[in-house]
Design a protein around this motif. Structure first.
Motif, PDB file in Angstrom:
ATOM      1  N   ILE A 132     123.988 -60.467  38.654  1.00  0.00           N
ATOM      2  CA  ILE A 132     124.421 -61.576  39.503  1.00  0.00           C
ATOM      3  C   ILE A 132     123.219 -62.488  39.725  1.00  0.00           C
ATOM      4  O   ILE A 132     122.181 -62.057  40.247  1.00  0.00           O
ATOM      5  N   PRO A 141     121.525 -64.023  43.954  1.00  0.00           N
ATOM      6  CA  PRO A 141     122.499 -63.532  44.935  1.00  0.00           C
ATOM      7  C   PRO A 141     122.166 -63.962  46.357  1.00  0.00           C
ATOM      8  O   PRO A 141     121.004 -64.155  46.717  1.00  0.00           O
ATOM      9  N   SER A 145     126.865 -64.920  44.043  1.00  0.00           N
ATOM     10  CA  SER A 145     125.849 -65.740  43.376  1.00  0.00           C
ATOM     11  C   SER A 145     125.796 -67.126  43.994  1.00  0.00           C
ATOM     12  O   SER A 145     126.824 -67.775  44.177  1.00  0.00           O
TER      13      SER A 145
END
Length: 616
Positions: free
Chosen positions: A254, A257, A167
């Motif tokens: 996430i 990303p 991330s």
């Protein structure tokens, strides 16, 4: 639904691990970041599947905007950690949560599993769990929990740092449908991994670890996940994967990303990552109870993941795996340790023609998907730990692939599991204390490296006295070129028939390529050799075995399609001629000749050997 509450972890008087230290726990994986994340997440999913449950996994990349992004901004990350909320912290030009949420689009990568147990158990790390598992606190609260799954994919906890590393803002969301105290429950929680910092709290300057959670204030200075109907409502508002009918499992989203923005390359990377690491659990012959079914979506488009058997060179690896399972037809070798005596695992290697690659395999130029020349290393859970490279065939039209699975003996399997670093991408015996376990891993790796390095050009003698035979004259560095107008001894040794006396009393020289002719539309190669014979074993039979030559190695007919097969036409000695049955040598010596069919654009060789039998 009211916005979530933020809890920032303070350093305890007895100490804590700082956020930056937590991030370093992963070490330096040999794989790329996306591969590390997918491996870690899918391994955890497989470990979380009750015995007999096939695991279903969704990998989905999408962009949040409009109302969905508003929900993320106003109901999840409504309150930001001090270092993420302060505009002054943006001086380095990097991305932080405040800047990210101020935009009109936010990308997410979601990894969702179904038919697993989810993140079960209590939500607080200081609460006794009784018979409940500690999956929730081990994943979202604790650092480096011990491995608690029999022959599982890896030590639970360390590799999760890769989720934050992928991330751009070190932030994830977790949505799980699971159980606690035997009752079903839905939970949603947000997490952020920052750096340690200082801030005022209750009129005093305090130190904080940099770890943060978003949930519901627990009234004791912390937060619990959102649960029940509120969790379901929030998950739906964010568009997280549906769990209609109470399909248990976990989704990790996430935030922003680090992924290639080019959609074609992203699709190829995701397909490649899944197949290279999890193909053993995705083959057509994988038992239903062990099968992993992976679905892939990119911006609303379903991406088909081809079966390993249709994604060369994984087709060769799959054949080798079948051999190790005992359901194939190829050779399987047991890798052993002498001291202490133990069977360490099983190895099979398969060779074949290099098949055309799938279009997705050509996108990223991964060397594993080029000309195959590696052994896939696994534990009994059958997830690829790494590919151990060896020597490739000089002719790029041919390739080989191997599979090694360590023994499922508890002591040996644990030795290999303990040798894995946090990213589970290698076997590193130096991590182990001196003793049996270290010896097991060292011996296995030494043997496997030797096999990989010598498979194409064996260093050992060519079998026992009765069977061994020389390779023919070197045919070329490429398949498709036959020696023409060149004679001379090949690289092999003379072959002796053995015996109690002089071992060279009966022997045959290395073969010589004589010439090539076309007869009836077929190409035919001629070879000659010299037989030395003292007449002491007249009943011995000389045989000739043709093969396709790969510059020092040869193929088995089982590895080749019909159009590439080679055949012995005749074998001649002292005016007598025979076929595959061979010729009794009697008291003859001198010139031996034979003829072999040659496939188009190929090179052939002859291996001579002595044996017992009737012969001609």
């Amino acid at each position: 639904m009211t916005p979530l509450d933020l809890h920032s972890e303070r350093f305890a008087r007895t100490g804590n691990i700082a956020g930056e230290g937590f991030r370093r726990l992963l070490g330096r994986p040999a794989l790329g970041l996306l591969q590390t994340v997918v491996r870690e997440a899918l391994q955890n999913s497989i470990d979380a599947a009750p015995e007999g449950n096939a695991v279903e996994i969704l990998l989905r990349f999408r962009t949040l905007d409009g109302g969905t992004l508003q929900t993320l901004r106003e109901r999840v990350f409504n309150v930001l950690p001090p270092d993420e909320a302060d505009p002054a912290s943006e001086a380095d030009g990097g991305t932080n949560l405040r800047r990210l949420l101020a935009g009109d689009r936010v990308s997410v990568l979601e990894i969702a599993d179904f038919n697993t147990s989810g993140l079960a158990g209590p939500t607080r790390a200081d609460v006794a769990a009784g018979d409940d598992p500690l999956d929730f606190v081990n994943f979202l609260r604790n650092v480096g929990a011990a491995r608690d799954t029999h022959q599982g994919g890896g030590t639970y906890g360390y590799g999760k740092t890769s989720l934050y590393a992928l991330s751009q803002v070190s932030s994830i969301l977790a949505d799980t449908w699971t159980t606690c105290d035997g009752k079903p429950v839905r939970r949603v929680m947000g997490c952020h991994l920052g750096d340690a910092f200082e801030a005022d709290l209750d009129g005093k300057r305090r130190r904080f670890t940099g770890r943060h959670w978003w949930g519901r204030d627990d009234g004791e200075g912390g937060v619990d996940p959102v649960e029940g109907d509120d969790a379901i409502e929030l998950a739906e508002a964010l568009g997280l994967p549906e769990r209609a009918g109470g399909r248990t499992g976990t989704t990790i989203a996430i935030i922003a990303p680090h992924l290639d923005p080019e959609e074609d390359l992203l699709r190829a990377e995701l397909v490649e990552t899944v197949l290279l690491n999890f193909w053993p659990r995705m083959c057509a012959f994988t038992p239903a109870a062990r099968r992993v079914v992976v679905r892939l979506e990119v911006e609303g488009r379903r991406i088909e993941i081809p079966p390993p058997e249709a994604y060369p060179p994984l087709d060769l690896y799959a054949r080798a795996l079948r051999n190790v399972h005992g359901s194939g037809v190829g050779e399987v070798r047991t890798v052993r340790s002498a001291r202490p005596a133990a069977d360490l695992g099983r190895l099979s290697i398969v060779r074949g023609l290099r098949a055309p690659r799938h279009v997705l395999a050509l996108k990223n130029g991964n060397p594993i998907l080029g000309q195959a020349h590696s052994i896939a290393l696994m534990r009994p859970v059958e997830l690829v730990v790494r590919y151990l490279p060896g020597e490739a065939f000089p002719d790029k039209r041919f390739e080989w692939a191997g599979v090694f699975i360590c023994s499922d003996d508890a002591e040996i399997e644990k030795a290999f599991a303990s040798a894995e670093p946090p990213a589970h991408d290698d076997w590193s015996p130096d991590m182990l204390p001196k003793g049996r376990t270290k010896t097991f891993v060292n011996v296995a790796l030494r043997e496997l490296k030797e096999v990989a390095a010598t498979y194409v050009r064996p260093r050992a003698a060519l079998g026992d006295a009765e069977e061994r035979g020389p390779s023919v004259a070197r045919t070329a560095t490429r398949l498709g070129k036959l020696l023409s107008g060149i004679s001379g001894r090949g690289p092999g040794r003379n072959v002796s028939a053995g015996g109690a006396g002089n071992r060279k009393a009966i022997s045959i020289s290395a073969a010589r390529f004589v010439g090539l002719e076309h007869v009836g539309g077929r190409r035919i190669a001629h070879f000659e050799a010299d037989l030395t014979n003292d007449g002491s074993r007249p009943g011995l039979v000389l045989r000739a075995s043709p093969h396709l030559v790969l510059d020092g190695g040869s193929t088995s007919s089982a590895d080749l399609p019909d159009e590439m097969a080679v055949a012995l036409l005749d074998l001649s000695l002292a005016g007598r001629t025979a076929g595959a049955e061979g010729l009794r040598i009697e008291d003859a010596q001198g010139g031996v000749s034979c003829r072999v069919t040659v496939p188009d654009e190929a090179a052939v060789g002859i291996a001579f050997g002595f044996g017992e039998g009737d012969g001609a």
